[in-house]
Scaffold this motif. Structure first.
Motif, mmCIF file in Angstrom:
data_model
loop_
_atom_site.group_PDB
_atom_site.id
_atom_site.type_symbol
_atom_site.label_atom_id
_atom_site.label_comp_id
_atom_site.label_asym_id
_atom_site.label_seq_id
_atom_site.Cartn_x
_atom_site.Cartn_y
_atom_site.Cartn_z
ATOM 1 N N LEU A 289 0.963 -1.126 0.158
ATOM 2 C CA LEU A 289 -0.002 -0.069 0.030
ATOM 3 C C LEU A 289 0.807 1.160 -0.075
ATOM 4 O O LEU A 289 1.947 1.145 0.224
ATOM 5 N N PRO A 290 0.246 2.358 -0.485
ATOM 6 C CA PRO A 290 1.149 3.400 -0.453
ATOM 7 C C PRO A 290 1.757 4.164 0.991
ATOM 8 O O PRO A 290 2.526 4.645 1.000
ATOM 9 N N ASN A 291 1.088 3.803 2.014
ATOM 10 C CA ASN A 291 1.569 3.818 3.360
ATOM 11 C C ASN A 291 2.459 2.910 3.867
ATOM 12 O O ASN A 291 3.129 3.096 5.035
ATOM 13 N N GLY A 292 2.970 1.936 3.062
ATOM 14 C CA GLY A 292 3.979 1.052 3.488
ATOM 15 C C GLY A 292 3.458 -0.166 4.129
ATOM 16 O O GLY A 292 4.231 -0.955 4.294
ATOM 17 N N ASN A 293 2.178 -0.225 4.154
ATOM 18 C CA ASN A 293 1.564 -1.448 4.777
ATOM 19 C C ASN A 293 1.241 -2.324 3.566
ATOM 20 O O ASN A 293 1.275 -2.039 2.647
ATOM 21 N N TYR A 294 1.035 -3.475 4.232
ATOM 22 C CA TYR A 294 0.707 -4.575 3.129
ATOM 23 C C TYR A 294 -1.082 -4.696 3.216
ATOM 24 O O TYR A 294 -1.625 -4.695 4.146
ATOM 25 N N HIS A 295 -1.257 -5.067 1.817
ATOM 26 C CA HIS A 295 -2.670 -5.358 1.782
ATOM 27 C C HIS A 295 -2.786 -6.977 1.427
ATOM 28 O O HIS A 295 -1.898 -7.844 0.672
ATOM 29 N N LEU A 296 -3.358 -7.951 2.329
ATOM 30 C CA LEU A 296 -3.444 -8.922 2.060
ATOM 31 C C LEU A 296 -4.879 -9.603 1.819
ATOM 32 O O LEU A 296 -5.608 -9.529 2.744
ATOM 33 N N GLY A 297 -5.164 -10.240 0.961
ATOM 34 C CA GLY A 297 -6.728 -10.562 0.647
ATOM 35 C C GLY A 297 -6.700 -12.250 0.608
ATOM 36 O O GLY A 297 -5.886 -12.806 -0.221
ATOM 37 N N MET A 358 -7.251 -7.340 4.507
ATOM 38 C CA MET A 358 -6.612 -7.021 5.546
ATOM 39 C C MET A 358 -5.540 -6.143 5.375
ATOM 40 O O MET A 358 -4.640 -6.332 4.254
ATOM 41 N N GLU A 359 -5.345 -4.909 6.059
ATOM 42 C CA GLU A 359 -4.273 -4.077 5.865
ATOM 43 C C GLU A 359 -3.190 -4.459 7.150
ATOM 44 O O GLU A 359 -3.685 -4.402 8.418
ATOM 45 N N ILE A 360 -2.031 -4.707 6.861
ATOM 46 C CA ILE A 360 -1.224 -5.246 7.859
ATOM 47 C C ILE A 360 0.004 -4.435 7.858
ATOM 48 O O ILE A 360 0.634 -4.183 6.873
ATOM 49 N N ASP A 361 0.325 -3.816 9.208
ATOM 50 C CA ASP A 361 1.664 -2.959 9.108
ATOM 51 C C ASP A 361 2.888 -3.911 9.319
ATOM 52 O O ASP A 361 2.735 -5.043 9.321
ATOM 53 N N GLY A 362 4.139 -3.138 9.331
ATOM 54 C CA GLY A 362 5.341 -3.857 9.507
ATOM 55 C C GLY A 362 5.354 -4.521 10.698
ATOM 56 O O GLY A 362 6.458 -5.497 10.896
ATOM 57 N N GLU A 363 4.721 -4.472 11.575
ATOM 58 C CA GLU A 363 4.710 -5.399 13.033
ATOM 59 C C GLU A 363 3.990 -6.477 13.041
ATOM 60 O O GLU A 363 3.806 -7.361 14.086
ATOM 61 N N GLY A 364 3.007 -6.643 12.035
ATOM 62 C CA GLY A 364 2.258 -7.707 11.854
ATOM 63 C C GLY A 364 1.052 -7.506 12.520
ATOM 64 O O GLY A 364 0.090 -8.583 12.463
ATOM 65 N N ARG A 365 0.591 -6.276 12.769
ATOM 66 C CA ARG A 365 -0.717 -5.892 13.504
ATOM 67 C C ARG A 365 -1.749 -5.612 11.934
ATOM 68 O O ARG A 365 -1.449 -5.039 11.170
ATOM 69 N N VAL A 366 -3.043 -6.193 12.222
ATOM 70 C CA VAL A 366 -4.262 -5.877 11.288
ATOM 71 C C VAL A 366 -4.757 -4.496 11.702
ATOM 72 O O VAL A 366 -5.148 -4.540 12.738
ATOM 73 N N VAL A 367 -4.465 -3.560 10.917
ATOM 74 C CA VAL A 367 -4.663 -2.169 11.337
ATOM 75 C C VAL A 367 -6.279 -1.860 10.812
ATOM 76 O O VAL A 367 -7.222 -0.986 11.253
ATOM 77 N N SER A 368 -6.668 -2.549 9.736
ATOM 78 C CA SER A 368 -8.046 -2.529 9.244
ATOM 79 C C SER A 368 -8.231 -3.756 8.588
ATOM 80 O O SER A 368 -7.558 -4.608 8.033
ATOM 81 N N HIS A 369 -9.721 -4.370 8.407
ATOM 82 C CA HIS A 369 -10.044 -5.264 7.614
ATOM 83 C C HIS A 369 -11.448 -5.145 7.047
ATOM 84 O O HIS A 369 -12.274 -4.254 7.449
#
Length: 793
Positions: A289-297, A358-369
């Motif tokens: 994602l543009p903010n550096g997080n990951y999109h996982l579907g 799921m949007e997942i940050d660099g620490e492995g936290r799901v910040v939104s879903h």
């Protein structure tokens, strides 16, 4: 004249001096040296009063014993072919020994009510002795066995045409006499019989039944496996109405099916499975994602759309509960038309799905879903092997997967983040070898190969775990009825026993009295023993301290993976609970969360959870029985050969050893002829009295194959003497003399075919089970074949 009060005190003192002994009124009369009929009458009055006050009770022989009338408990009876057995009671460490006269004609696996006859004596690790008072539920109403015809004279005398005898020793002591219902099998045919009359006082050593199905001669190809399948209550054929429903379902996604669904067929979702997989129920996609997080579907086949609630197909899948994966076949939960067709996420075909973005940050936290109904299209049927090659930089695999390679590398990075997150919170990672048994066209095993899990397998498992957690937490926060996969916190007593065990090796677990153990504490133990000789032994003891994973309508958490919320969302083709989870998601999305909806599901889910847990155990038992059968058959022509092995379980009657190919067998204590060996349970070790040789779990040994009984799935080894056998200063303490009927050496030892069920019917309580069977059943749940994702927890 002697008073009631005086005799009451004397009687109580007599009982307390002899707490394990039952007294008749005559023996009490002699013990108290009463001389008159009047004194005897007063004694009877005193006994009646003491019984009313729950100070004493009468046993089955009308003898008086100390203590109130025993409370009835319920458990599962595990029988031995010699007539005795043990009752396993939930949340009790020690099983209750049942002598042959006290079994009440219970058979192996029956649910029974039991009362204590004798409490365990100090120093006796075998637990209490009991008597079965009632058979609550029969495990087997049908049995599979070998047919033998009766002679014409016997037929005329008894009215029966023949007998069916199970190949399972614990059930073989009860042959089934077959009534004539028009089906006349041949000698040696394997028969499924419906039991119409169980053992009873009039017929204590046999049963009566009718032929339900003739599987064919026991030596015909495939009959051996099918016999075990049916013996473990696995359903093979579908009823006509269920098949009619399946056949009426279109083989493509229609316009009507797409209504209310999000079309994401443009997303480059892919399936990643084993080379030999035929059905695909999960697909994944990822991007940065543009903010550096990951999109996982994570997109899962929407089986619930086609298997509608209360329909014939739904009733059949509920009854089956799960697919069963055998060495040469799959017995699917769904008809192949669905599992390999419209419900399978086949490449380049539109399919209905339940999606969890799921949007997942660099620490492995799901910040939104977001969880929603979708239409997807798989852009590639990828395999674990090829993906692993891509991640290893193989040029051919990289060229083959082309544009998908950057996404696969990004997925591998995301997996590392998720694994680090789970490990950081304390998830316990138990690795085990999974063997693939190769069979020829006739079903004969030709090889056993080990499957190794690479990055791609672990990556997909990470994604499925994360989706399962996210879905479970989402619906828990909605405060609606839901179906969870739970693995509860271990009992305090079992953890204390484990901590005491660790202390003997100088290992410390910082658990204060009354403090609840955490997964992180046990994970630290695993880390500390990794690579040491004690590693396997500590893992076995730890696993025996944990509870078994199951389904529940309560969010009790998953201890093994250190998750507060967890469910099974990702395998609805293979597991009924996942299908129900999808049904709940659809219900709450379409019908809302009103009181009527919630009340309905609150009432239904406990029964669904119990049924799913039971069916899972049936499937695991069938899979293990077939594995053990084919492993025994594979070893049958190798008698006399020597092998390197490792000790995988230790008990008073000997030790189990595992070969590198995962074949397990028993070295019975009678084959350990260089010394007399005693079992030291605190160390999980066998120790020689004279040589001080010690054998414990994880220890390398050299063994010779002595015998193989394919029908009983039993492999027997002996030890090959070596000069480097470890010795010890430890000494096995002298044990109290035991009742001969409870002697495990005389009773015989468990066979590999019994592994993973329960060995207590042939061993003292607390002895170690072979390592491989403890992992799947206690922590990870139903581990199916072919790299099926999300199934291992």
């Amino acid at each position: 004249m002697t008073t009631v009060g005086h005799l009451r005190n004397e009687l109580l003192a007599t009982f307390r001096r002899n707490p394990q002994i039952g007294f008749s009124t005559a023996s009490l009369n002699r013990a108290l040296k009463l001389t008159s009929a009047e004194d005897f009458k007063v004694m009877v009055q005193a006994l009646t009063g003491m019984e009313n006050d729950d100070l004493i009770h009468q046993d089955d022989n009308q003898r008086y014993m100390l203590g109130g009338k025993p409370q009835s408990m319920q458990g599962v009876f595990h029988g031995n072919e010699k007539g005795f057995g043990f009752v396993a009671i939930e949340d009790q460490d020690n099983d209750m020994f049942i002598a042959p006269p006290n079994t009440k004609f219970a058979m192996d696996g029956d649910t029974v009510e039991v009362t204590v006859v004798h409490q365990a004596r100090p120093g006796d690790t075998r637990g209490p002795e009991g008597a079965i008072t009632k058979v609550v539920e029969r495990k087997n109403t049908r049995l599979v066995g070998e047919y033998a015809p009766l002679s014409d004279a016997e037929h005329s005398r008894t009215g029966f045409i023949g007998t069916v005898t199970s190949h399972e020793k614990k059930l073989a002591r009860y042959p089934i006499f077959i009534k004539d219902n028009g089906t006349v099998p041949e000698r040696g045919d394997m028969i499924m019989a419906e039991i119409t009359e169980f053992p009873n006082a009039d017929r204590p050593n046999s049963m009566v039944g009718l032929i339900v199905q003739n599987l064919g001669n026991k030596n015909a190809p495939g009959v051996d496996i099918m016999s075990l399948v049916l013996a473990n209550d696995i359903y093979v054929d579908y009823p006509d109405d269920a098949m009619a429903q399946a056949n009426a379902i279109p083989d493509h996604v229609t316009t009507e099916d797409r209504l209310g669904r999000r079309d994401i067929t443009d997303q480059p979702v892919v399936t990643i499975d084993g080379d030999d997989s035929k059905d695909f129920d999960d697909a994944v996609v990822a991007w940065k994602l543009p903010n550096g997080n990951y999109h996982l579907g994570v997109h899962i086949a929407d089986v619930s759309y086609y298997v509608t609630e209360g329909s014939p197909l739904d009733k059949e899948t509920y009854k089956r509960g799960t697919s069963t994966y055998l060495v040469d076949r799959v017995i699917p939960m769904l008809p192949f038309r669905l599992s390999n067709g419209i419900c399978s996420l086949n490449p380049n075909e539109d399919r209905l799905a339940m999606s969890c973005d799921m949007e997942i940050d660099g620490e492995g936290r799901v910040v939104s879903h977001e969880i929603y109904q979708s239409v997807i299209r798989s852009h590639g049927r990828l395999t674990y092997n090829k993906v692993n090659q891509v991640l290893d930089g193989d040029p051919d695999a990289t060229a083959e997967y082309g544009d998908l390679v950057p996404m696969l590398k990004l997925m591998a990075n995301l997996h590392k983040i998720l694994y680090k997150m789970r490990h950081g919170r304390g998830a316990i990672d138990f690795e085990e070898n999974e063997a693939q048994i190769i069979v020829d066209d006739q079903g004969h095993p030709t090889d056993i190969v080990l499957r190794e899990r690479g990055v791609s397998e672990r990556m997909i498992e990470s994604f499925m775990l994360q989706a399962n957690e996210t879905v479970a937490e989402h619906y828990n926060r909605m405060h609606v009825p839901f179906l969870y996969r739970v693995h509860e916190t271990p009992d305090e007593d079992r953890i204390k026993d484990f901590v005491d065990f660790l202390a003997t090796f100088g290992l410390q677990v910082p658990i204060k009295k009354g403090q609840q153990v955490t997964p992180k504490m046990l994970q630290n133990v695993n880390t500390e023993v990794a690579g040491t000789p004690e590693e396997m032994m500590v893992n076995v003891k730890m696993l025996r301290s944990l509870k078994q994973a199951r389904y529940s309508d309560e969010p009790l958490g998953h201890f093994g993976i250190a998750a507060k919320y967890y469910c099974h969302f990702t395998s609805p083709i293979r597991r009924y609970p996942d299908l129900v989870v999808h049904r709940l998601i659809r219900t709450y999305a379409i019908e809302g969360t009103g009181d009527n909806v919630q009340t309905k599901w609150a009432e239904k889910l406990p029964d669904i959870a119990a049924q799913a847990s039971t069916r899972e155990r049936h499937s695991v038992d069938a899979e293990r029985a077939v594995d053990d059968l084919k492993k025994a058959e594979f070893m049958a022509d190798k008698v006399g050969e020597e092998f390197d092995a490792v000790v995988s379980g230790v008990a008073g009657f000997g030790m189990f050893v595992a070969l590198p190919n995962t074949v397990e067998g028993l070295v019975h204590i009678t084959r350990m002829t260089d010394d007399y060996y005693g079992f030291l349970e605190s160390q999980m070790a066998l120790i020689g009295e004279r040589t001080h040789h010690i054998y414990r779990i994880g220890q390398p040994v050299r063994v010779k194959l002595e015998a193989v009984d394919v029908e009983q799935r039993q492999v027997d080894f002996s030890l090959v003497p070596t000069e480097d056998t470890p010795t010890t200063d430890l000494v096995v303490p002298k044990q109290p003399r035991r009742q001969p009927r409870r002697d495990d050496h005389k009773a015989g030892a468990p066979k590999p075919g019994d592994q993973g069920k329960r060995h207590n019917a042939k061993r003292p309580t607390g002895h170690a089970k072979p390592f491989r069977n403890t992992i799947g059943s206690q922590v990870k749940g139903h581990a199916t074949r072919g790299g099926n994702k999300g199934n291992r927890h």
